[in-house]
Design a protein around this motif. Structure first.
Motif, PDB file in Angstrom:
ATOM      1  N   CYS A  65      37.125  29.319  26.065  1.00  0.00           N
ATOM      2  CA  CYS A  65      37.351  29.048  24.640  1.00  0.00           C
ATOM      3  C   CYS A  65      36.290  29.711  23.760  1.00  0.00           C
ATOM      4  O   CYS A  65      36.496  29.879  22.562  1.00  0.00           O
ATOM      5  CB  CYS A  65      37.371  27.554  24.395  1.00  0.00           C
ATOM      6  N   GLU A  97      35.813  22.630  28.936  1.00  0.00           N
ATOM      7  CA  GLU A  97      36.825  21.609  29.216  1.00  0.00           C
ATOM      8  C   GLU A  97      37.706  22.033  30.387  1.00  0.00           C
ATOM      9  O   GLU A  97      38.246  21.209  31.116  1.00  0.00           O
ATOM     10  CB  GLU A  97      37.679  21.403  27.963  1.00  0.00           C
ATOM     11  N   SER A  98      37.846  23.339  30.553  1.00  0.00           N
ATOM     12  CA  SER A  98      38.771  23.866  31.559  1.00  0.00           C
ATOM     13  C   SER A  98      38.235  23.777  32.985  1.00  0.00           C
ATOM     14  O   SER A  98      39.008  23.669  33.928  1.00  0.00           O
ATOM     15  CB  SER A  98      39.063  25.342  31.283  1.00  0.00           C
ATOM     16  N   CYS A 133      34.989  24.080  21.751  1.00  0.00           N
ATOM     17  CA  CYS A 133      35.712  23.424  22.841  1.00  0.00           C
ATOM     18  C   CYS A 133      35.262  21.955  22.885  1.00  0.00           C
ATOM     19  O   CYS A 133      34.079  21.644  22.996  1.00  0.00           O
ATOM     20  CB  CYS A 133      35.402  24.142  24.155  1.00  0.00           C
ATOM     21  N   ASP A 134      36.230  21.092  22.774  1.00  0.00           N
ATOM     22  CA  ASP A 134      36.109  19.630  22.745  1.00  0.00           C
ATOM     23  C   ASP A 134      34.716  19.039  22.490  1.00  0.00           C
ATOM     24  O   ASP A 134      34.327  18.806  21.369  1.00  0.00           O
ATOM     25  CB  ASP A 134      36.681  19.058  24.038  1.00  0.00           C
ATOM     26  N   THR A 205      39.847  28.092  21.029  1.00  0.00           N
ATOM     27  CA  THR A 205      40.081  26.752  21.575  1.00  0.00           C
ATOM     28  C   THR A 205      41.574  26.466  21.699  1.00  0.00           C
ATOM     29  O   THR A 205      42.406  27.223  21.204  1.00  0.00           O
ATOM     30  CB  THR A 205      39.477  25.682  20.651  1.00  0.00           C
ATOM     31  N   CYS A 206      41.893  25.335  22.309  1.00  0.00           N
ATOM     32  CA  CYS A 206      43.281  24.871  22.348  1.00  0.00           C
ATOM     33  C   CYS A 206      43.833  24.876  20.918  1.00  0.00           C
ATOM     34  O   CYS A 206      43.135  24.509  19.969  1.00  0.00           O
ATOM     35  CB  CYS A 206      43.359  23.463  22.912  1.00  0.00           C
ATOM     36  N   ALA A 212      39.575  19.651  20.290  1.00  0.00           N
ATOM     37  CA  ALA A 212      38.819  20.774  19.728  1.00  0.00           C
ATOM     38  C   ALA A 212      39.170  20.989  18.261  1.00  0.00           C
ATOM     39  O   ALA A 212      38.290  21.028  17.396  1.00  0.00           O
ATOM     40  CB  ALA A 212      39.096  22.041  20.538  1.00  0.00           C
TER      41      ALA A 212
HETATM   42 FE1  FES Z   1      38.506  24.414  25.357  1.00  0.00          FE
HETATM   43 FE2  FES Z   1      40.878  22.976  25.050  1.00  0.00          FE
HETATM   44  S1  FES Z   1      39.978  23.781  26.871  1.00  0.00           S
HETATM   45  S2  FES Z   1      39.399  23.583  23.593  1.00  0.00           S
END
Ligand code: FES
Length: 585
Positions: A65, A97-98, A133-134, A205-206, A212
């Motif tokens: 991200c 997060e990934s 990212c989150d 990001t997502c 995020a």
């Molecule tokens: Fe990084 Fe969703 S995996 S914002």
């Protein structure tokens, strides 16, 4: 974007810069600082008398991200140099997060400490935070709040829309959706592989309104990011220009001594909560905003979310609360400034922001260009706010549901519990054909909270049992002390507090007990007589320790409950004194 100029008179001169305490004195220690700066090829005139700006960069090879941060940091440096500052890039934990197991939430506070101590220990006068990212957003802001230096937040921005066979794919939300379609035999293995290749097609990001996008919007709503910054897609050239503007602006913020303490008032947090409701926020926003507020010395709790939830409608038609659009569409429709303009009657417009102006000034002239993406208040996608806080004998200190993203029939529901003591035991049986379950059953997962998980993994969107998926069931009531991804959806009741691992009532539920929830009345109860609950409590024993050493050991001893923001008890001290550097000898 604005020009980011404040126009305030200088509150500082070169002699009063914090970095001058490292570089200016005629003593042996400062000789070392200066000679080692020259070792890197810098001449004294490049730093002397100038604000030294830390750039906390959460780039890493394990953080997709933030892929663009490797080059974007150069744009920040360009802006800092243009404005007469001296950039100092400092790598910080990237918290992907990934890839990170068991959950990034276990490490949010570690990055917060990383950020705070990087700022405390180095010769810096202000900071640009590079996150998105989150957990990176709340973590960096938590650290910066405690450090107390002038701070500007640079959001990574959402990735571009996903694409598969002409269909638009949304991060997370479509992964869950197509996983169920595959389990139901509705798409092929080859389709699944193609979805895998098409769902994340650029850096950023997502791009659903997950954690995020929510937390980047919160940073802007709090006044800690430039107006409009949080909605810009990572791959858009506007993002590069925004990055250099962050660099220019932070230098002025140092001279103006515009610190987080001047920006993060109680009203600023109330604004963020209002915006959270209107954008259809991730449930995680509650935990992070409470943690941030408590660090900032502001009294914000679940009741503030509940009040906003009753008055502010969801007007951002973004998945998963909406059913069509993604963050890229939100940006084209006017982004956060457009949305803020639509909800201005709910906002405290006189809150100061990093521009040196108020949020009301910042959104003057903001427009909405697509009324289906950013709805009017008269035509919301959900008439109340995105989140609701429920309380009852199952959750005396509260729990959370996202009614805007679940099947309406479950907003008032009574059904028998099917209880799982932990995630592995749930996973072992959830797809068995002989599982005694119907779509009215209430699935319960415990020992998944802050201490029990540990770290509150995003397990709260429990899988629908395979036998029900094959029958076409796509939602049912699920209750846990875990969190869920902001990209998730469904009748998932989360963050039950106090958590079961420390003996909260969730620990006492048994399979077959009737569970009743009423979102309109904000109640959640198990229909078990009080004397029976007492008997169960007397027989309850705490599960074994999760960690015996290291960071996890410290985490489980000091983490607070979900309704308190999951900060460490020893960090929750409100604004400290202006950041103090370590003793030089
Ligand atoms: Fe990084 Fe969703 S995996 S914002």
């Amino acid at each position: 974007m604005t020009d980011g100029k404040a126009g305030d008179a200088r509150a500082k001169d070169a002699k009063s810069l914090r970095s001058a305490r490292w570089f200016a004195p005629d003593d042996l220690r400062s000789f070392g600082h200066r000679s080692r700066a020259m070792q890197m090829g810098y001449a004294p005139e490049e730093w002397a008398g100038k604000p030294v700006i830390a750039i906390l960069n959460t780039w890493s090879d394990a953080q997709p991200c933030h892929m663009h941060f490797k080059s974007r940091v150069e744009d920040v440096k360009r802006g800092i140099l243009q404005a007469g500052g001296f950039p100092m890039e400092l790598p910080a934990l990237s918290l992907s997060e990934s890839f990170l197991k068991p959950t990034t939430m276990l490490y949010r506070n570690l990055l917060a400490m990383d950020a705070e101590e990087l700022l405390r220990g180095h010769p810096v006068d202000g900071v640009v935070l590079m996150g998105g990212c989150d957990k990176t957003t709340p973590a960096l802001l938590l650290g910066a709040i405690s450090a107390g230096l002038p701070t500007i937040y640079l959001p990574a921005g959402p990735m571009l829309r996903g694409n598969w066979k002409g269909k638009v794919l949304g991060s997370g939300s479509d992964a869950w959706k197509f996983w169920d379609e595959r389990r139901a035999g509705k798409i092929s293995d080859a389709d699944w592989v193609d979805v895998e290749a098409g769902i994340a097609r650029s850096y950023g990001t997502c791009m659903t309104m997950g954690t995020a996008a929510t937390m980047m919007a919160m940073a802007e709503a709090l006044g800690m990011a430039l107006p409009g910054a949080s909605s810009i897609p990572a791959a858009d050239a506007n993002h590069i220009r925004m990055a250099s503007e962050c660099g220019r602006r932070i230098v002025d913020m140092v001279w103006e001594d515009l610190t987080p303490a001047r920006i993060l008032s109680r009203e600023a947090f109330l604004n963020a909560i209002t915006v959270a409701m209107a954008v259809g926020c991730s449930t995680n926003a509650i935990i992070h905003l409470i943690a941030l507020a408590r660090r900032a010395g502001q009294d914000i709790g679940l009741d503030d979310f509940e009040r906003a939830s009753r008055t502010v409608p969801v007007i951002a038609n973004i998945r998963p609360s909406g059913d069509t659009y993604l963050m890229e569409d939100f940006f084209y429709a006017g982004g956060l400034p457009g949305l803020l303009e639509r909800i201005r009657k709910y906002l405290h417009l006189d809150c100061l922001t990093v521009t040196g102006r108020t949020i009301g000034d910042n959104i003057k002239g903001a427009e909405v260009y697509n009324d289906d993406v950013i709805r009017s208040l008269d035509d919301p996608i959900y008439k109340e706010g995105a989140l609701a806080v429920l309380k009852g004998n199952l959750a005396p200190d509260g729990c959370v549901i996202k009614p805007s993203a679940c099947a309406p029939r479950f907003l008032k529901h009574t059904g028998p519990a099917l209880v799982f003591d932990d995630y592995p035991s749930m996973k072992a049986v959830i797809d068995r054909d002989d599982l005694d379950v119907t779509e009215d059953t209430v699935l319960i997962l415990r020992n998944a909270g802050p201490q029990g998980g540990p770290g509150m993994p995003e397990w709260g969107m429990l899988p629908i049992p395979a036998k029900l998926v094959k029958q076409g069931v796509r939602d049912m009531v699920r209750i846990s002390d875990a969190r869920m991804s902001g990209t998730s959806y469904g009748a998932c009741i989360l963050h039950v507090a106090p958590e079961s691992y420390i003996g909260g009532p969730l620990a006492l539920v048994r399979t077959g007990d009737l569970i009743a929830l009423d979102v309109d009345k904000r109640t959640i109860d198990m229909k078990v007589p009080a004397d029976e609950l007492e008997r169960r409590r007397a027989a309850w024993r705490q599960p074994g320790p999760r960690y015996e050493r290291g960071y996890g050991w410290m985490f489980t001893r000091h983490i607070k409950q979900a309704d308190e923001g999951c900060d460490f008890d020893f960090l929750e001290t409100g604004f400290g004194a202006p950041v103090s550097e370590p003793s030089i000898y």
